[in-house]
Design a protein around this motif. Structure first.
Motif, PDB file in Angstrom:
ATOM      1  N   ARG A 123       0.840  -1.209   0.000  1.00 45.40           N
ATOM      2  CA  ARG A 123       0.000   0.000   0.000  1.00 45.40           C
ATOM      3  C   ARG A 123       0.874   1.258   0.000  1.00 45.40           C
ATOM      4  NH1 ARG A 123      -2.525   3.637   3.363  1.00 45.40           N
ATOM      5  NH2 ARG A 123      -1.316   2.911   5.150  1.00 45.40           N
ATOM      6  N   GLN A 124       1.918   1.250   0.844  1.00 48.90           N
ATOM      7  CA  GLN A 124       2.810   2.400   0.883  1.00 48.90           C
ATOM      8  C   GLN A 124       3.537   2.579  -0.453  1.00 48.90           C
ATOM      9  OE1 GLN A 124       3.076   4.684   3.187  1.00 48.90           O
ATOM     10  NE2 GLN A 124       1.635   3.668   4.588  1.00 48.90           N
ATOM     11  N   THR A 125       3.937   1.436  -1.058  1.00 47.84           N
ATOM     12  CA  THR A 125       4.602   1.514  -2.362  1.00 47.84           C
ATOM     13  C   THR A 125       3.664   2.095  -3.409  1.00 47.84           C
ATOM     14  OG1 THR A 125       5.970  -0.398  -1.795  1.00 47.84           O
ATOM     15  CG2 THR A 125       5.791   0.171  -4.121  1.00 47.84           C
ATOM     16  N   ALA A 126       2.396   1.648  -3.370  1.00 47.29           N
ATOM     17  CA  ALA A 126       1.416   2.170  -4.327  1.00 47.29           C
ATOM     18  C   ALA A 126       1.186   3.659  -4.110  1.00 47.29           C
ATOM     19  CB  ALA A 126       0.098   1.393  -4.187  1.00 47.29           C
ATOM     20  N   ILE A 127       1.132   4.069  -2.820  1.00 47.13           N
ATOM     21  CA  ILE A 127       0.942   5.497  -2.522  1.00 47.13           C
ATOM     22  C   ILE A 127       2.125   6.307  -3.047  1.00 47.13           C
ATOM     23  CG2 ILE A 127       0.828   7.174  -0.651  1.00 47.13           C
ATOM     24  CD1 ILE A 127      -0.773   5.117   0.947  1.00 47.13           C
ATOM     25  N   LYS A 128       3.347   5.798  -2.791  1.00 43.71           N
ATOM     26  CA  LYS A 128       4.530   6.516  -3.266  1.00 43.71           C
ATOM     27  C   LYS A 128       4.570   6.570  -4.793  1.00 43.71           C
ATOM     28  CE  LYS A 128       7.424   5.463   0.737  1.00 43.71           C
ATOM     29  NZ  LYS A 128       8.651   4.780   1.225  1.00 43.71           N
ATOM     30  N   ARG A 129       4.179   5.428  -5.429  1.00 46.84           N
ATOM     31  CA  ARG A 129       4.181   5.416  -6.893  1.00 46.84           C
ATOM     32  C   ARG A 129       3.163   6.412  -7.435  1.00 46.84           C
ATOM     33  NH1 ARG A 129       3.034   0.584  -7.420  1.00 46.84           N
ATOM     34  NH2 ARG A 129       5.153  -0.247  -7.534  1.00 46.84           N
ATOM     35  N   GLU A 133       3.943   9.613  -9.657  1.00 43.37           N
ATOM     36  CA  GLU A 133       3.309   9.887 -10.944  1.00 43.37           C
ATOM     37  C   GLU A 133       2.570  11.219 -10.917  1.00 43.37           C
ATOM     38  OE1 GLU A 133       0.859   6.530 -11.621  1.00 43.37           O
ATOM     39  OE2 GLU A 133       2.533   5.164 -12.088  1.00 43.37           O
ATOM     40  N   ALA A 134       1.957  11.542  -9.759  1.00 40.69           N
ATOM     41  CA  ALA A 134       1.253  12.823  -9.662  1.00 40.69           C
ATOM     42  C   ALA A 134       2.226  13.995  -9.712  1.00 40.69           C
ATOM     43  CB  ALA A 134       0.438  12.868  -8.371  1.00 40.69           C
ATOM     44  N   ASP A 135       3.436  13.778  -9.183  1.00 44.07           N
ATOM     45  CA  ASP A 135       4.439  14.852  -9.179  1.00 44.07           C
ATOM     46  C   ASP A 135       5.215  14.936 -10.486  1.00 44.07           C
ATOM     47  OD1 ASP A 135       3.690  15.409  -6.614  1.00 44.07           O
ATOM     48  OD2 ASP A 135       5.321  14.269  -5.676  1.00 44.07           O
ATOM     49  N   ALA A 136       4.934  14.024 -11.424  1.00 49.20           N
ATOM     50  CA  ALA A 136       5.697  14.003 -12.672  1.00 49.20           C
ATOM     51  C   ALA A 136       5.609  15.332 -13.423  1.00 49.20           C
ATOM     52  CB  ALA A 136       5.223  12.844 -13.552  1.00 49.20           C
ATOM     53  N   PRO A 137       4.408  15.936 -13.600  1.00 54.07           N
ATOM     54  CA  PRO A 137       4.364  17.235 -14.311  1.00 54.07           C
ATOM     55  C   PRO A 137       5.196  18.315 -13.615  1.00 54.07           C
ATOM     56  CG  PRO A 137       2.174  16.271 -14.159  1.00 54.07           C
ATOM     57  CD  PRO A 137       3.050  15.444 -13.284  1.00 54.07           C
TER      58      PRO A 137
END
Length: 261
Positions: A123-129, A133-137
């Motif tokens: 779950r933590q890995t998914a949150i970080k991923r 991805e959200a911070d990519a822009p």
């Protein structure tokens, strides 16, 4: 019957209970009642699947302590019975049976905890991923801004280098003029120092000549005064001699006059 009695006596002698330490104070708890209480706690744990791992681990730890305590009490009580070894074996078997149950539940609890921890890691890995991805822009914008800033800095550095290269001849000319000016100033300074030293020597020589003239004047004055004193003394001596001669002539004249009378 007679043959059986010695065997029973021998068994009684070999199974004679050990004396109980009077200083030992142990209160016995019924094994059956404790087992029922433990089973009840286990059933409560099983009925409540949402109970936390900590409370379940605490219950298992408590059962382990109670099992060890019951075994200690049973060991103590066995030494007051007739068949000591049989009693000890039974108490040990009951203790080990309870240990196996606790061990089985402990392993199950550990497996559940590992599964839960794995789920939490996932779950933590998914949150970080997802966050990544959200911070990519924003990262892309930041990287682009950094690249633009770096390119601008490079351009400014190139312009500054070109400006320095263009100004190099003028800087060299300015440096040469400055060095000439410094050399002229140093030359003037050296000449001024040399003139100052020569003027000091000239002043010293003039002072020496003046002192010598003063000394010569003093000597000449002393010589003149000495000659004047000597001339005055000679003149005085001549006057004295003339006076004496005159007096002598007068005496001679008087003597002649007296002789002529």
């Amino acid at each position: 019957m007679t043959a059986v009695m010695p065997a029973q006596n021998a068994l009684a002698q070999t199974s004679k209970p050990k004396p109980i330490d009077p200083t030992t104070s142990v209160s016995a708890k019924p094994l059956d009642g404790s087992a029922k209480a433990d089973n009840a706690s286990v059933s409560i744990t099983e009925v409540s699947p949402d109970a936390g791992f900590a409370s379940r681990q605490k219950a298992l730890n408590k059962r382990t302590e109670e099992n060890d305590y019951r075994y200690g009490v049973a060991q103590h009580d066995c030494y007051s019975t007739f068949f000591v070894n049989h009693c000890l074996d039974k108490a040990r078997d009951e203790m080990r049976g309870e240990q196996r149950k606790i061990r089985t539940e402990q392993l199950a609890l550990d497996d559940e905890q590992r599964v839960q921890h794995a789920k939490e890691r996932d779950r933590q890995t998914a949150i970080k991923r997802a966050q990544y991805e959200a911070d990519a822009p924003q990262r892309a914008a930041t990287e682009k801004s950094n690249e633009t800033s770096f390119a601008e800095k490079q351009r400014q550095n190139e312009l500054a280098a070109a400006q320095r290269n263009a100004e190099a001849p003028q800087r060299a000319a300015n440096e040469a003029a400055y060095q000439r000016k410094q050399a002229d100033y140093q030359k003037q300074l050296d000449e001024a120092r040399a003139r100052g030293a020569q003027d000091a020597r000239d002043r010293d020589q003039k002072a020496d000549r003046y002192a010598e003239k003063q000394r010569q004047a003093e000597l000449h004055k002393a010589e003149v005064e000495a000659r004047q004193k000597e001339a005055a003394a000679k003149q005085q001596q001549k006057a004295l001699e003339a006076q004496q001669e005159q007096e002598h002539q007068q005496q001679l004249k008087q003597q002649q006059q007296q002789q002529s009378k």
